[in-house]
Design a protein around this motif. Sequence first.
Motif, PDB file in Angstrom:
ATOM      1  N   SER A 134       0.835  -1.208   0.000  1.00 37.20           N
ATOM      2  CA  SER A 134       0.000   0.000   0.000  1.00 37.20           C
ATOM      3  C   SER A 134       0.864   1.250   0.000  1.00 37.20           C
ATOM      4  CB  SER A 134      -0.914   0.016   1.226  1.00 37.20           C
ATOM      5  OG  SER A 134      -1.760  -1.107   1.242  1.00 37.20           O
ATOM      6  N   LEU A 135       0.430   2.244  -0.765  1.00 38.43           N
ATOM      7  CA  LEU A 135       1.080   3.558  -0.794  1.00 38.43           C
ATOM      8  C   LEU A 135       0.040   4.618  -0.490  1.00 38.43           C
ATOM      9  CD1 LEU A 135       3.266   5.718  -1.626  1.00 38.43           C
ATOM     10  CD2 LEU A 135       2.423   5.426  -3.975  1.00 38.43           C
ATOM     11  N   ALA A 136       0.380   5.547   0.396  1.00 38.99           N
ATOM     12  CA  ALA A 136      -0.527   6.653   0.715  1.00 38.99           C
ATOM     13  C   ALA A 136       0.305   7.855   1.140  1.00 38.99           C
ATOM     14  CB  ALA A 136      -1.506   6.261   1.816  1.00 38.99           C
ATOM     15  N   ALA A 137      -0.310   9.029   1.131  1.00 35.03           N
ATOM     16  CA  ALA A 137       0.371  10.253   1.547  1.00 35.03           C
ATOM     17  C   ALA A 137      -0.637  11.176   2.210  1.00 35.03           C
ATOM     18  CB  ALA A 137       1.026  10.943   0.355  1.00 35.03           C
ATOM     19  N   THR A 138      -0.204  11.844   3.249  1.00 34.49           N
ATOM     20  CA  THR A 138      -1.047  12.807   3.958  1.00 34.49           C
ATOM     21  C   THR A 138      -0.217  14.047   4.261  1.00 34.49           C
ATOM     22  OG1 THR A 138      -0.480  11.805   6.097  1.00 34.49           O
ATOM     23  CG2 THR A 138      -2.499  11.040   5.002  1.00 34.49           C
ATOM     24  N   PRO A 167      16.645  10.563  10.247  1.00 34.34           N
ATOM     25  CA  PRO A 167      15.880  11.800  10.078  1.00 34.34           C
ATOM     26  C   PRO A 167      14.725  11.614   9.084  1.00 34.34           C
ATOM     27  CG  PRO A 167      18.237  12.233   9.992  1.00 34.34           C
ATOM     28  CD  PRO A 167      18.077  10.747   9.948  1.00 34.34           C
ATOM     29  N   GLY A 168      13.526  11.806   9.577  1.00 30.35           N
ATOM     30  CA  GLY A 168      12.361  11.723   8.700  1.00 30.35           C
ATOM     31  C   GLY A 168      12.021  10.331   8.231  1.00 30.35           C
ATOM     32  N   LEU A 169      12.473   9.278   8.930  1.00 32.13           N
ATOM     33  CA  LEU A 169      12.192   7.914   8.497  1.00 32.13           C
ATOM     34  C   LEU A 169      11.867   7.051   9.717  1.00 32.13           C
ATOM     35  CD1 LEU A 169      12.098   5.979   6.055  1.00 32.13           C
ATOM     36  CD2 LEU A 169      14.482   5.399   6.559  1.00 32.13           C
ATOM     37  N   TRP A 170      10.673   6.398   9.689  1.00 24.48           N
ATOM     38  CA  TRP A 170      10.225   5.561  10.797  1.00 24.48           C
ATOM     39  C   TRP A 170       9.752   4.212  10.275  1.00 24.48           C
ATOM     40  CZ3 TRP A 170       9.211  10.650  10.088  1.00 24.48           C
ATOM     41  CH2 TRP A 170       9.636  11.548  11.093  1.00 24.48           C
ATOM     42  N   TYR A 171       9.913   3.182  11.128  1.00 29.14           N
ATOM     43  CA  TYR A 171       9.492   1.827  10.782  1.00 29.14           C
ATOM     44  C   TYR A 171       8.504   1.343  11.830  1.00 29.14           C
ATOM     45  CZ  TYR A 171       9.757  -3.201   9.842  1.00 29.14           C
ATOM     46  OH  TYR A 171       9.454  -4.511   9.556  1.00 29.14           O
ATOM     47  N   GLN A 193       9.105  11.423   5.914  1.00 31.26           N
ATOM     48  CA  GLN A 193       8.724  12.833   5.851  1.00 31.26           C
ATOM     49  C   GLN A 193       9.330  13.451   4.605  1.00 31.26           C
ATOM     50  OE1 GLN A 193       6.839  14.337   8.692  1.00 31.26           O
ATOM     51  NE2 GLN A 193       6.321  15.586   6.916  1.00 31.26           N
ATOM     52  N   ASP A 194       8.501  13.979   3.729  1.00 32.39           N
ATOM     53  CA  ASP A 194       8.952  14.637   2.506  1.00 32.39           C
ATOM     54  C   ASP A 194       8.399  16.057   2.507  1.00 32.39           C
ATOM     55  OD1 ASP A 194      10.066  15.107   0.014  1.00 32.39           O
ATOM     56  OD2 ASP A 194       8.369  14.254  -1.078  1.00 32.39           O
ATOM     57  N   GLY A 195       9.148  16.969   3.119  1.00 33.15           N
ATOM     58  CA  GLY A 195       8.640  18.322   3.277  1.00 33.15           C
ATOM     59  C   GLY A 195       7.446  18.326   4.204  1.00 33.15           C
ATOM     60  N   GLY A 196       6.321  18.825   3.706  1.00 31.76           N
ATOM     61  CA  GLY A 196       5.108  18.855   4.511  1.00 31.76           C
ATOM     62  C   GLY A 196       4.200  17.672   4.283  1.00 31.76           C
ATOM     63  N   VAL A 197       4.722  16.627   3.639  1.00 32.31           N
ATOM     64  CA  VAL A 197       3.932  15.434   3.325  1.00 32.31           C
ATOM     65  C   VAL A 197       4.549  14.213   4.000  1.00 32.31           C
ATOM     66  CG1 VAL A 197       3.114  13.910   1.488  1.00 32.31           C
ATOM     67  CG2 VAL A 197       3.162  16.379   1.124  1.00 32.31           C
ATOM     68  N   LEU A 198       3.683  13.365   4.553  1.00 32.07           N
ATOM     69  CA  LEU A 198       4.122  12.125   5.183  1.00 32.07           C
ATOM     70  C   LEU A 198       3.715  10.960   4.278  1.00 32.07           C
ATOM     71  CD1 LEU A 198       5.514  11.196   7.827  1.00 32.07           C
ATOM     72  CD2 LEU A 198       3.217  10.770   8.743  1.00 32.07           C
ATOM     73  N   ILE A 199       4.712  10.249   3.753  1.00 29.38           N
ATOM     74  CA  ILE A 199       4.480   9.126   2.844  1.00 29.38           C
ATOM     75  C   ILE A 199       4.507   7.829   3.636  1.00 29.38           C
ATOM     76  CG2 ILE A 199       5.243   7.990   0.728  1.00 29.38           C
ATOM     77  CD1 ILE A 199       6.938  10.515   0.176  1.00 29.38           C
ATOM     78  N   SER A 200       3.575   6.949   3.360  1.00 31.23           N
ATOM     79  CA  SER A 200       3.549   5.644   4.026  1.00 31.23           C
ATOM     80  C   SER A 200       3.522   4.531   2.986  1.00 31.23           C
ATOM     81  CB  SER A 200       2.331   5.531   4.941  1.00 31.23           C
ATOM     82  OG  SER A 200       1.140   5.560   4.188  1.00 31.23           O
ATOM     83  N   VAL A 216       9.710   3.289  -0.132  1.00 31.20           N
ATOM     84  CA  VAL A 216       9.377   4.578   0.474  1.00 31.20           C
ATOM     85  C   VAL A 216      10.469   5.610   0.211  1.00 31.20           C
ATOM     86  CG1 VAL A 216      10.413   4.279   2.766  1.00 31.20           C
ATOM     87  CG2 VAL A 216       8.273   5.573   2.510  1.00 31.20           C
ATOM     88  N   LEU A 217      11.730   5.168   0.143  1.00 33.41           N
ATOM     89  CA  LEU A 217      12.818   6.106  -0.129  1.00 33.41           C
ATOM     90  C   LEU A 217      12.815   6.569  -1.582  1.00 33.41           C
ATOM     91  CD1 LEU A 217      15.765   4.480   1.884  1.00 33.41           C
ATOM     92  CD2 LEU A 217      14.424   6.511   2.482  1.00 33.41           C
ATOM     93  N   GLN A 218      12.304   5.743  -2.478  1.00 36.68           N
ATOM     94  CA  GLN A 218      12.298   6.093  -3.898  1.00 36.68           C
ATOM     95  C   GLN A 218      10.983   6.721  -4.352  1.00 36.68           C
ATOM     96  OE1 GLN A 218      13.305   2.479  -5.982  1.00 36.68           O
ATOM     97  NE2 GLN A 218      15.461   2.559  -5.372  1.00 36.68           N
ATOM     98  N   ALA A 219      10.011   6.842  -3.449  1.00 32.80           N
ATOM     99  CA  ALA A 219       8.736   7.458  -3.823  1.00 32.80           C
ATOM    100  C   ALA A 219       8.964   8.875  -4.338  1.00 32.80           C
ATOM    101  CB  ALA A 219       7.789   7.467  -2.631  1.00 32.80           C
ATOM    102  N   ARG A 220       8.321   9.216  -5.443  1.00 38.10           N
ATOM    103  CA  ARG A 220       8.517  10.526  -6.079  1.00 38.10           C
ATOM    104  C   ARG A 220       7.172  11.130  -6.454  1.00 38.10           C
ATOM    105  NH1 ARG A 220       7.252   9.783 -11.286  1.00 38.10           N
ATOM    106  NH2 ARG A 220       7.442   7.676 -12.165  1.00 38.10           N
ATOM    107  N   HIS A 221       7.180  12.450  -6.625  1.00 38.60           N
ATOM    108  CA  HIS A 221       5.964  13.133  -7.069  1.00 38.60           C
ATOM    109  C   HIS A 221       5.609  12.695  -8.492  1.00 38.60           C
ATOM    110  CE1 HIS A 221       5.042  15.864  -3.805  1.00 38.60           C
ATOM    111  NE2 HIS A 221       6.311  16.183  -3.707  1.00 38.60           N
ATOM    112  N   ALA A 222       4.330  12.585  -8.772  1.00 40.30           N
ATOM    113  CA  ALA A 222       3.871  12.220 -10.105  1.00 40.30           C
ATOM    114  C   ALA A 222       4.184  13.335 -11.093  1.00 40.30           C
ATOM    115  CB  ALA A 222       2.368  11.948 -10.087  1.00 40.30           C
ATOM    116  N   THR A 223       4.670  12.962 -12.263  1.00 39.60           N
ATOM    117  CA  THR A 223       4.914  13.923 -13.331  1.00 39.60           C
ATOM    118  C   THR A 223       3.625  14.166 -14.114  1.00 39.60           C
ATOM    119  OG1 THR A 223       5.524  12.199 -14.919  1.00 39.60           O
ATOM    120  CG2 THR A 223       7.282  13.082 -13.508  1.00 39.60           C
ATOM    121  N   GLU A 224       3.665  15.122 -15.035  1.00 37.07           N
ATOM    122  CA  GLU A 224       2.492  15.371 -15.877  1.00 37.07           C
ATOM    123  C   GLU A 224       2.169  14.150 -16.723  1.00 37.07           C
ATOM    124  OE1 GLU A 224       0.551  18.017 -15.637  1.00 37.07           O
ATOM    125  OE2 GLU A 224       1.877  18.626 -14.001  1.00 37.07           O
ATOM    126  N   ALA A 225       3.201  13.438 -17.190  1.00 37.70           N
ATOM    127  CA  ALA A 225       2.966  12.216 -17.957  1.00 37.70           C
ATOM    128  C   ALA A 225       2.302  11.151 -17.090  1.00 37.70           C
ATOM    129  CB  ALA A 225       4.289  11.692 -18.522  1.00 37.70           C
TER     130      ALA A 225
END
Length: 236
Positions: A134-138, A167-171, A193-200, A216-225
């Motif tokens: 599962s991938l989610a972000a808040t 820093p910014g990484l929890w298990y 923690q990615d700036g103001g977003v928490l990725i799970s 989780v370390l390789q999660a990236r913002h979606a591009t326009e494509a």
Amino acid sequence: MWSIIVCLAGSAGWWAGLWVLSQPSASMPQNWPGILGGLPYALVAGVLMVRWTGLISLVLSGVLVIGGVFLVQESRAEREATALAERVAPVRDLIYMIDIPSHREAGRDSSWVVASFEPVDTSGVKVWQERTISLAATRGTLSACGGQTLAVAFGRDEEPACLREGPGLWYLTGKIPKPTWGCFCGLHQYLRQDGGVLISVGASDAVPREVLRRAVLQARHATEADLRRLADPGGQ
């Protein structure tokens, strides 16, 4: 006969133009359809006249057809891009993409924020979703693990154990308190923690911990494509 041909062929061109302009993707200034309404009749009349006039009319007709198709396509692309931008604007910063070896994206919720990834080879899957990731972000920040909920496709634990890896990484680790189906599998999840977003990124313990950590370390913002693909998955 000349009048009949001009009337019939011109009317056919007029109706064809009217149909193109009636499409949702078509766009034209308000007065232009009326101004251009007589153009098909003039072009047909020109084709039936002397040779040089007919040649000019044919050339103009070709230019108008090609230009009209191009303008309609451009207008459609602009409308689709605008509609897509408006749709994702409220959650644009929460839409993430990950590439997980031996897994494929199985689906997302209506906002595209929550995603699930299934194994390509399901021969080793004994219980439904036990290897689903599962991938989610808040929006928000996390300074300590207290009060976190471990929620993955397979189940949830309201009081998981938590370990800060850096820093910014929890298990997080836990289990389904009282499972009524499936297996008594454990659950685990990474938070970043990615700036103001928490990725799970989480799954049952049938998925190796290192797979979740790498994801989780390789999660990236979606591009326009990426967004266009999500909007039209059958178009790729």
